[in-house]
Design an enzyme around this catalytic site. Structure first.
Site, PDB file in Angstrom:
ATOM      1  N   HIS A   1      -6.152  -7.266  -0.714  1.00 17.27           N
ATOM      2  CA  HIS A   1      -6.340  -5.830  -0.959  1.00 17.27           C
ATOM      3  C   HIS A   1      -5.544  -5.389  -2.181  1.00 17.27           C
ATOM      4  O   HIS A   1      -4.446  -5.897  -2.438  1.00 17.27           O
ATOM      5  CB  HIS A   1      -5.870  -5.025   0.258  1.00 17.27           C
ATOM      6  CG  HIS A   1      -6.549  -5.390   1.541  1.00 17.27           C
ATOM      7  ND1 HIS A   1      -6.035  -6.322   2.411  1.00 17.27           N
ATOM      8  CD2 HIS A   1      -7.716  -4.955   2.080  1.00 17.27           C
ATOM      9  CE1 HIS A   1      -6.853  -6.441   3.458  1.00 17.27           C
ATOM     10  NE2 HIS A   1      -7.872  -5.628   3.280  1.00 17.27           N
TER      11      HIS A   1
ATOM     12  N   ASP B   1      -4.608 -13.145   3.081  1.00 19.59           N
ATOM     13  CA  ASP B   1      -5.864 -12.619   3.636  1.00 19.59           C
ATOM     14  C   ASP B   1      -7.062 -12.897   2.732  1.00 19.59           C
ATOM     15  O   ASP B   1      -8.175 -12.432   3.006  1.00 19.59           O
ATOM     16  CB  ASP B   1      -5.761 -11.123   3.990  1.00 19.59           C
ATOM     17  CG  ASP B   1      -5.012 -10.293   2.978  1.00 19.59           C
ATOM     18  OD1 ASP B   1      -4.653 -10.818   1.903  1.00 19.59           O
ATOM     19  OD2 ASP B   1      -4.787  -9.095   3.260  1.00 19.59           O
TER      20      ASP B   1
ATOM     21  N   HIS C   1       0.820  -1.228   0.000  1.00 21.40           N
ATOM     22  CA  HIS C   1       0.000   0.000   0.000  1.00 21.40           C
ATOM     23  C   HIS C   1       0.845   1.266   0.000  1.00 21.40           C
ATOM     24  O   HIS C   1       0.309   2.366  -0.184  1.00 21.40           O
ATOM     25  CB  HIS C   1      -0.947   0.024   1.204  1.00 21.40           C
ATOM     26  CG  HIS C   1      -1.961  -1.068   1.189  1.00 21.40           C
ATOM     27  ND1 HIS C   1      -2.866  -1.221   0.166  1.00 21.40           N
ATOM     28  CD2 HIS C   1      -2.209  -2.076   2.063  1.00 21.40           C
ATOM     29  CE1 HIS C   1      -3.629  -2.279   0.413  1.00 21.40           C
ATOM     30  NE2 HIS C   1      -3.244  -2.823   1.546  1.00 21.40           N
TER      31      HIS C   1
ATOM     32  N   ASP D   1      -2.425 -10.507  -2.699  1.00 16.16           N
ATOM     33  CA  ASP D   1      -3.038 -10.085  -1.437  1.00 16.16           C
ATOM     34  C   ASP D   1      -4.511  -9.745  -1.702  1.00 16.16           C
ATOM     35  O   ASP D   1      -4.874  -9.311  -2.799  1.00 16.16           O
ATOM     36  CB  ASP D   1      -2.289  -8.858  -0.884  1.00 16.16           C
ATOM     37  CG  ASP D   1      -2.764  -8.441   0.495  1.00 16.16           C
ATOM     38  OD1 ASP D   1      -2.088  -8.803   1.475  1.00 16.16           O
ATOM     39  OD2 ASP D   1      -3.810  -7.739   0.593  1.00 16.16           O
TER      40      ASP D   1
END
Ligand code: OKP
Ligand code: ZN
Length: 343
Positions: free
Chosen positions: A197, A285, A159, A195
């Site tokens: 996200h 995740d 991120h 991931d």
């Protein structure tokens, strides 16, 4: 497969995270890396090596000097202003504001961040530079001829953009690895981010460049963090046009209900690019019991991710990102790696 790991991850140990309007214990915590290390050790994935320190010059191929200076000094400035509790921003330059860098630490934190869930602590700088060193050392091992390496990074990085932190990320470890690989002669790296996200920071870092391909499979930003990037129509800019590919999937997606298809599509795009090395931003995740995520992959699905990645036939560096279902996290990560090794 060799594993690179630093105990210094433990110096990122926030006291609190703002979740659902309440100050709660952070989900991104030291036990994550400890669980992963013990599971990959138990699964006999490979020898565990310590990283070499990372050069500031390498970090500056990804991040701005002003941002790195900010990260290095933010804790001391925060303590001088407010005392030694976790540093969290509360004010941001949204639309209608200027983009000047204020003098006050609170203003600087708002300038350099995009969320209030990523605490800066006394040990943050030490932990994030150690995490980057784990990625860089993994890249060195791949450049030295290893077929595949696992950089057990913590904190995660995908991120973080050139001068922005958030989503538990400060230094973009995958991007640091890409630049380390390029410095060692790889000329066409591809990144695949699995991931849950979207890897908004990685996308932003390479968005205008055609010499690095970025593909990401993630929860649809219409529904999920980071909300403001990760749409399918983001295809790259200028020289980077066509070198960015997003595969957003709806909440509830499982292996057979969209995930495998997206993974194959992403790998097809990567094959068409013709890369000479693959960096995997590895999050676990996507697991159905992850406390902050809404995909439905099961433990048995993770080896399949590894098998698909192996079929790309490239030197491969795995860089650890997210995954918060602490009891199953290590097993799920080890399953990706053993699926890759076995394929
Ligand atoms: C980091 B990585 C959800 C809040 C989300 C940030 C999540 C960062 C995930 N309600 N907060 O990509 O696993
Ligand atoms: Zn994630």
């Amino acid at each position: 497969m060799k594993i690179v790991f630093s105990q210094d991850h433990k110096f990122q140990d926030g006291k609190s995270e703002l979740i659902d309007g309440q100050i709660q214990p952070p989900v991104e915590k030291p036990a994550r890396a400890e669980q992963i290390l013990s599971a990959v050790t138990e699964a006999r994935i490979g020898e565990v090596l310590a990283p070499a320190p990372v050069d500031r010059a390498l970090l500056q191929t990804v991040h701005t000097p002003a941002y790195l200076d900010f990260l290095e000094t933010a804790w001391d400035e925060w303590v001088a202003a407010h005392g030694d509790w976790d540093a969290l921003p509360l004010d941001w330059p949204a639309r209608t504001f200027t983009h000047r860098v204020p003098e006050a630490i609170d203003g600087k934190m708002g300038y350099y961040s995009f969320d209030a869930g990523t605490p800066i602590t006394s040990g943050t700088w030490r932990a994030v530079t150690a995490s980057a060193s784990v990625a860089a050392t993994g890249a060195t091992l791949v450049a030295d001829g290893e077929r595949a390496v696992f950089s057990l990074c913590r904190p995660p990085g995908h991120h973080a953009a050139a001068d922005v932190y958030g989503g538990y990320c400060f230094i973009n470890n995958a991007a640091v690895a890409v630049e380390a690989l390029r410095a060692r002669g790889f000329s066409r790296p591809a990144i695949i981010d699995v991931d849950y996200h979207h890897g908004n920071g990685t996308q932003a870092i390479f968005y205008g460049r055609g010499d690095v391909f970025f593909a990401s499979i993630h929860a649809d930003p219409r529904q999920e963090f980071p909300y403001f990037l990760g749409y399918a129509d983001e295809t790259g800019d200028g020289a980077g046009e066509g070198a960015n590919a997003n595969f957003p999937l709806r909440w509830g997606t499982g292996w057979k209900s969209g995930y495998e298809e997206a993974l194959e599509a992403a790998l097809d795009r990567i094959a068409a690019y013709g890369p000479d090395v693959l960096v995997v931003s590895l999050g676990a995740d996507t697991y159905h019991e992850d406390p902050i995520s809404q995909f439905t992959l099961d433990t048995d699905d993770f080896p399949r991710i590894g098998e698909h990645l192996k079929r790309a036939g490239l030197p491969t560096l795995f860089v650890m990102e997210g995954g918060y279902a602490i009891d199953a996290l290590g097993r799920n990560v080890a399953n990706v790696l053993s699926g890759f090794e076995g394929a």
